[in-house]
Scaffold this active site. Sequence first.
Site, short mmCIF file in Angstrom:
data_model
loop_
_atom_site.label_atom_id
_atom_site.label_comp_id
_atom_site.label_asym_id
_atom_site.label_seq_id
_atom_site.Cartn_x
_atom_site.Cartn_y
_atom_site.Cartn_z
CG PHE A 199 -1.71 1.21 1.45
CD1 PHE A 199 -2.97 1.35 0.90
CD2 PHE A 199 -1.22 2.25 2.24
CE1 PHE A 199 -3.73 2.50 1.11
CE2 PHE A 199 -1.97 3.39 2.47
CZ PHE A 199 -3.22 3.52 1.89
CG ASP A 200 3.29 1.96 3.39
OD1 ASP A 200 2.43 1.08 3.50
OD2 ASP A 200 3.74 2.61 4.35
CB THR A 201 5.43 0.66 -2.62
OG1 THR A 201 6.31 0.20 -1.58
CG2 THR A 201 6.21 0.84 -3.91
#
Length: 406
Positions: A199-201
């Site tokens: 999700f972060d990437t």
Amino acid sequence: MSTSPRSAVRARPTTPAAVLDVVVPVHNEERDLGPCVRRLHAHLTAHFPYPFRITVADNASVDGTLAVARTLAAELPDVAVLHLPAKGRGRALRAAWSASPAPVLAYLDVDLSTDLAALLPLVAPLISGHSDLAIGTRLARTSRVVRGAKREVISRGYNLLLRGTLAVRFSDAQCGFKAIRADVAARLLPLVRDTGWFFDTELLVLAQRAGLRIHEVPVDWVDDPDSRVDIVATALADLRGIGRLARALVTGALPLAELRAQLGRAPLTPPPARVPVGLPRQLVRFAAVGVASTLAYLALFVATRGVLGAQAANLLALLVTAVANTAANRRLTFGVTGRRHAGRHHLQGLLALALGLALTSGSLAVLHAGTTPSRPLELTVLVAANLVATVSRFVLLRLAMHHGRT
């Protein structure tokens, strides 16, 4: 689109509405959750100058995590609980951020591996409007990190892989310490498909491609030896996410142009020329630069004449002073700043160098034909040849600079 800073806090807060919402996503963390939230709450109370909220986002815990979270919410002011029936850190962050009324949203891992002293530097650029997202980075030179060699190699290898496949420019994609402006999150979150660790990437890649400003904060970080992250499963999921996102970028499936129009910063407006384009002022400034260049040229020629010989010393002195002369004239004489057309301007300068070399070398060749001139005579001839070359240089550069402006 306005180019003024989009401050998250328009004025000094007059109501208890939270400016910052720090989300702590948890799954089966009944042991660590209490110490984490109490420590975080105490730090924000002591060091954060705006109203805040802490949201515990419990995603499908099957132990006593939810009960601990509700006890904390009853015990501490400004602590809220969000329960999701499905597992996934990305899913928890999406739900908590989407429901939050705060203008600045953040999250950190429950193990508090990152030193909380970096929290205010993380969110300050978002509150002021200077940046759109912020991430903690463990890979900056000034970061201090304590972790095993295995995790160090995996982390650096993952970030190198992202640079090679998705051309990312941020340094640390998976440090569990990030923040985002709520208005930016509202645009990006519907496009992020991953619900787990990728999700972060995915969020950061979309932000970068949309032209958003990502602020990086070096952090002090101590690895949690009790981490229960499945490294192999996470790595495979990340590889799948990279492949999916790369395909979406190549095929144009993502509305990047629309995102840029909605969120991206407008192009910088070039500053007005600080040097009038009128010929008299340009001649005066060009002459001043020329005098300095000629003095530097003569000093280099005299310094290297005895070692290299007249022709080689002349070439070296001309080459060094020509590059500096072009750079000085771009800025001081013609008021041209930035890198735009810089290559072409230096090429014009090198053409003028070739002309100056032909004039000065030809003058030296004629002077040395059949005789050995005195050093003063040699310098006089070189000065005269340089004057002719300087006039030609001014004409060439003026044409180049004004053509670049138009």
